[in-house]
Write a protein that holds these residues in place. Structure first.
Motif, PDB file in Angstrom:
ATOM      1  N   ARG A  83       0.839  -1.198   0.000  1.00  0.00           N
ATOM      2  CA  ARG A  83       0.000   0.000   0.000  1.00  0.00           C
ATOM      3  C   ARG A  83       0.871   1.243   0.000  1.00  0.00           C
ATOM      4  O   ARG A  83       1.937   1.253   0.603  1.00  0.00           O
ATOM      5  CB  ARG A  83      -0.890   0.021   1.247  1.00  0.00           C
ATOM      6  N   ALA A  84       0.374   2.279  -0.645  1.00  0.00           N
ATOM      7  CA  ALA A  84       1.035   3.577  -0.609  1.00  0.00           C
ATOM      8  C   ALA A  84      -0.049   4.624  -0.463  1.00  0.00           C
ATOM      9  O   ALA A  84      -0.992   4.668  -1.248  1.00  0.00           O
ATOM     10  CB  ALA A  84       1.827   3.808  -1.891  1.00  0.00           C
ATOM     11  N   GLU A  85       0.061   5.437   0.555  1.00  0.00           N
ATOM     12  CA  GLU A  85      -0.960   6.450   0.812  1.00  0.00           C
ATOM     13  C   GLU A  85      -0.307   7.795   1.058  1.00  0.00           C
ATOM     14  O   GLU A  85       0.780   7.874   1.632  1.00  0.00           O
ATOM     15  CB  GLU A  85      -1.789   6.050   2.037  1.00  0.00           C
ATOM     16  N   ASN A  86      -1.006   8.843   0.627  1.00  0.00           N
ATOM     17  CA  ASN A  86      -0.579  10.219   0.872  1.00  0.00           C
ATOM     18  C   ASN A  86       0.845  10.492   0.392  1.00  0.00           C
ATOM     19  O   ASN A  86       1.659  11.062   1.102  1.00  0.00           O
ATOM     20  CB  ASN A  86      -0.706  10.573   2.362  1.00  0.00           C
ATOM     21  N   ASN A  87       1.154  10.051  -0.821  1.00  0.00           N
ATOM     22  CA  ASN A  87       2.472  10.267  -1.404  1.00  0.00           C
ATOM     23  C   ASN A  87       2.375  11.227  -2.577  1.00  0.00           C
ATOM     24  O   ASN A  87       1.340  11.316  -3.230  1.00  0.00           O
ATOM     25  CB  ASN A  87       3.060   8.941  -1.912  1.00  0.00           C
ATOM     26  N   THR A  88       3.448  11.911  -2.850  1.00  0.00           N
ATOM     27  CA  THR A  88       3.544  12.774  -4.019  1.00  0.00           C
ATOM     28  C   THR A  88       4.671  12.230  -4.885  1.00  0.00           C
ATOM     29  O   THR A  88       5.778  12.011  -4.395  1.00  0.00           O
ATOM     30  CB  THR A  88       3.866  14.221  -3.609  1.00  0.00           C
ATOM     31  N   PHE A  89       4.385  12.013  -6.159  1.00  0.00           N
ATOM     32  CA  PHE A  89       5.388  11.495  -7.079  1.00  0.00           C
ATOM     33  C   PHE A  89       5.659  12.538  -8.144  1.00  0.00           C
ATOM     34  O   PHE A  89       4.738  13.054  -8.762  1.00  0.00           O
ATOM     35  CB  PHE A  89       4.904  10.198  -7.740  1.00  0.00           C
ATOM     36  N   ASN A  90       6.919  12.855  -8.348  1.00  0.00           N
ATOM     37  CA  ASN A  90       7.312  13.806  -9.378  1.00  0.00           C
ATOM     38  C   ASN A  90       7.894  13.024 -10.544  1.00  0.00           C
ATOM     39  O   ASN A  90       8.923  12.375 -10.397  1.00  0.00           O
ATOM     40  CB  ASN A  90       8.344  14.801  -8.845  1.00  0.00           C
ATOM     41  N   GLN A  91       7.226  13.091 -11.677  1.00  0.00           N
ATOM     42  CA  GLN A  91       7.690  12.382 -12.867  1.00  0.00           C
ATOM     43  C   GLN A  91       8.617  13.307 -13.644  1.00  0.00           C
ATOM     44  O   GLN A  91       8.298  14.464 -13.877  1.00  0.00           O
ATOM     45  CB  GLN A  91       6.510  11.978 -13.757  1.00  0.00           C
ATOM     46  N   ILE A  92       9.751  12.778 -14.040  1.00  0.00           N
ATOM     47  CA  ILE A  92      10.710  13.549 -14.818  1.00  0.00           C
ATOM     48  C   ILE A  92      10.856  12.875 -16.168  1.00  0.00           C
ATOM     49  O   ILE A  92      11.155  11.686 -16.241  1.00  0.00           O
ATOM     50  CB  ILE A  92      12.075  13.618 -14.116  1.00  0.00           C
ATOM     51  N   LYS A  93      10.592  13.637 -17.218  1.00  0.00           N
ATOM     52  CA  LYS A  93      10.725  13.080 -18.559  1.00  0.00           C
ATOM     53  C   LYS A  93      12.193  12.847 -18.870  1.00  0.00           C
ATOM     54  O   LYS A  93      13.032  13.714 -18.648  1.00  0.00           O
ATOM     55  CB  LYS A  93      10.191  14.057 -19.618  1.00  0.00           C
ATOM     56  N   ALA A  94      12.482  11.662 -19.367  1.00  0.00           N
ATOM     57  CA  ALA A  94      13.856  11.403 -19.819  1.00  0.00           C
ATOM     58  C   ALA A  94      14.014  12.046 -21.189  1.00  0.00           C
ATOM     59  O   ALA A  94      13.175  11.881 -22.053  1.00  0.00           O
ATOM     60  CB  ALA A  94      14.101   9.902 -19.905  1.00  0.00           C
ATOM     61  N   SER A  95      15.053  12.823 -21.350  1.00  0.00           N
ATOM     62  CA  SER A  95      15.255  13.458 -22.648  1.00  0.00           C
ATOM     63  C   SER A  95      16.497  12.877 -23.314  1.00  0.00           C
ATOM     64  O   SER A  95      17.375  12.326 -22.657  1.00  0.00           O
ATOM     65  CB  SER A  95      15.380  14.973 -22.486  1.00  0.00           C
ATOM     66  N   ALA A  96      16.523  13.041 -24.599  1.00  0.00           N
ATOM     67  CA  ALA A  96      17.629  12.479 -25.382  1.00  0.00           C
ATOM     68  C   ALA A  96      18.933  13.164 -24.995  1.00  0.00           C
ATOM     69  O   ALA A  96      18.944  14.332 -24.613  1.00  0.00           O
ATOM     70  CB  ALA A  96      17.343  12.670 -26.866  1.00  0.00           C
ATOM     71  N   PRO A  97      20.031  12.450 -25.080  1.00  0.00           N
ATOM     72  CA  PRO A  97      21.321  13.070 -24.773  1.00  0.00           C
ATOM     73  C   PRO A  97      21.619  14.201 -25.761  1.00  0.00           C
ATOM     74  O   PRO A  97      21.237  14.142 -26.920  1.00  0.00           O
ATOM     75  CB  PRO A  97      22.324  11.931 -24.909  1.00  0.00           C
ATOM     76  N   ILE A  98      22.311  15.199 -25.274  1.00  0.00           N
ATOM     77  CA  ILE A  98      22.635  16.368 -26.093  1.00  0.00           C
ATOM     78  C   ILE A  98      24.116  16.303 -26.481  1.00  0.00           C
ATOM     79  O   ILE A  98      24.958  15.963 -25.659  1.00  0.00           O
ATOM     80  CB  ILE A  98      22.386  17.671 -25.294  1.00  0.00           C
ATOM     81  N   ASP A  99      24.418  16.659 -27.730  1.00  0.00           N
ATOM     82  CA  ASP A  99      25.813  16.815 -28.146  1.00  0.00           C
ATOM     83  C   ASP A  99      26.251  18.181 -27.615  1.00  0.00           C
ATOM     84  O   ASP A  99      25.938  19.227 -28.199  1.00  0.00           O
ATOM     85  CB  ASP A  99      25.913  16.750 -29.676  1.00  0.00           C
ATOM     86  N   LEU A 100      26.941  18.159 -26.495  1.00  0.00           N
ATOM     87  CA  LEU A 100      27.269  19.405 -25.799  1.00  0.00           C
ATOM     88  C   LEU A 100      28.204  20.319 -26.574  1.00  0.00           C
ATOM     89  O   LEU A 100      28.105  21.545 -26.462  1.00  0.00           O
ATOM     90  CB  LEU A 100      27.847  19.097 -24.415  1.00  0.00           C
ATOM     91  N   SER A 101      29.087  19.774 -27.385  1.00  0.00           N
ATOM     92  CA  SER A 101      29.991  20.649 -28.142  1.00  0.00           C
ATOM     93  C   SER A 101      29.221  21.409 -29.223  1.00  0.00           C
ATOM     94  O   SER A 101      29.445  22.608 -29.428  1.00  0.00           O
ATOM     95  CB  SER A 101      31.153  19.854 -28.744  1.00  0.00           C
ATOM     96  N   THR A 102      28.286  20.720 -29.912  1.00  0.00           N
ATOM     97  CA  THR A 102      27.446  21.397 -30.909  1.00  0.00           C
ATOM     98  C   THR A 102      26.543  22.417 -30.227  1.00  0.00           C
ATOM     99  O   THR A 102      26.371  23.541 -30.705  1.00  0.00           O
ATOM    100  CB  THR A 102      26.587  20.370 -31.681  1.00  0.00           C
ATOM    101  N   LEU A 103      25.981  22.014 -29.088  1.00  0.00           N
ATOM    102  CA  LEU A 103      25.109  22.920 -28.342  1.00  0.00           C
ATOM    103  C   LEU A 103      25.869  24.160 -27.893  1.00  0.00           C
ATOM    104  O   LEU A 103      25.360  25.285 -28.024  1.00  0.00           O
ATOM    105  CB  LEU A 103      24.501  22.203 -27.135  1.00  0.00           C
ATOM    106  N   ALA A 104      27.087  23.996 -27.404  1.00  0.00           N
ATOM    107  CA  ALA A 104      27.881  25.145 -26.946  1.00  0.00           C
ATOM    108  C   ALA A 104      28.117  26.134 -28.087  1.00  0.00           C
ATOM    109  O   ALA A 104      28.005  27.352 -27.901  1.00  0.00           O
ATOM    110  CB  ALA A 104      29.210  24.670 -26.361  1.00  0.00           C
ATOM    111  N   ALA A 105      28.417  25.625 -29.282  1.00  0.00           N
ATOM    112  CA  ALA A 105      28.642  26.502 -30.444  1.00  0.00           C
ATOM    113  C   ALA A 105      27.363  27.255 -30.803  1.00  0.00           C
ATOM    114  O   ALA A 105      27.399  28.465 -31.088  1.00  0.00           O
ATOM    115  CB  ALA A 105      29.132  25.681 -31.635  1.00  0.00           C
TER     116      ALA A 105
END
Length: 178
Positions: A83-105
């Motif tokens: 049983r689980a009662e009186n709980n709050t669940f925060n769902q976080i969408k998984a997002s695709a990995p980012i090419d950080l070097s392209t993003l930085a440019a």
């Protein structure tokens, strides 16, 4: 009961004891009375487990008796009568990995375009958030980059879309949960 050995160990010891007592009656064969062992296994307590060894080769297989639950994500309660009662669940969408070097440019181009267009203090704050995201992307910090892109907001997304920085626009959308 405090001094009682774990049930799995007791069962395994009984099997070893049985097999040892029957060594002489095998007549050269290594066969064991399968019905007796099956009876022992079928009477194991729920949740017990055992390994199997055949022909001097260990088989990497484990059998669980009773209920088995494998949860790979978030769960409030798992199992029989859980049983689980009186709980709050925060769902976080998984997002695709980012090419950080392209993003930085692209963030560097976006920052320059935003600086030319900024006319209010809120827009200046968005420019600063994009600059912080650019620095975080250059350092390779995906989480920090996303956090700053979220702070950059909708105006940064609009400018990124207008000037055609698609990787930056996509990253901002993801950070904003769009």
């Amino acid at each position: 009961m405090a001094n009682q050995e774990p049930l799995d160990l007791v069962i395994m010891l009984k099997i070893v004891e049985y097999v040892s007592s029957r060594k002489d009656s095998f007549s050269g064969s290594s066969a064991v009375d399968g019905d007796l062992i099956l009876n022992i296994i079928n009477n194991m307590a729920p949740g017990s487990s055992f390994g199997v060894r055949l022909s001097n080769d260990t088989i990497n297989q484990e059998t669980a008796m009773g209920d088995f639950y494998q949860v790979d994500g978030q769960a409030g309660a798992v199992g029989r009568e859980a049983r689980a009662e009186n709980n709050t669940f925060n769902q976080i969408k998984a997002s695709a990995p980012i090419d950080l070097s392209t993003l930085a440019a692209e963030l560097q181009s976006l920052r320059a375009a935003m600086r030319e267009r900024a006319t209010s203090p809120d827009e200046d704050v968005a420019v600063a958030a994009v600059a912080q995201a650019m620095v975080a992307a250059q350092k390779g910090s995906d989480t920090e980059t996303r956090s700053h892109l979220k702070q950059a907001g909708n105006w940064a997304l609009g400018v990124a879309t207008t000037i055609g920085t698609t990787v930056a626009a996509g990253a901002i959308k993801a950070a904003l949960g769009m």
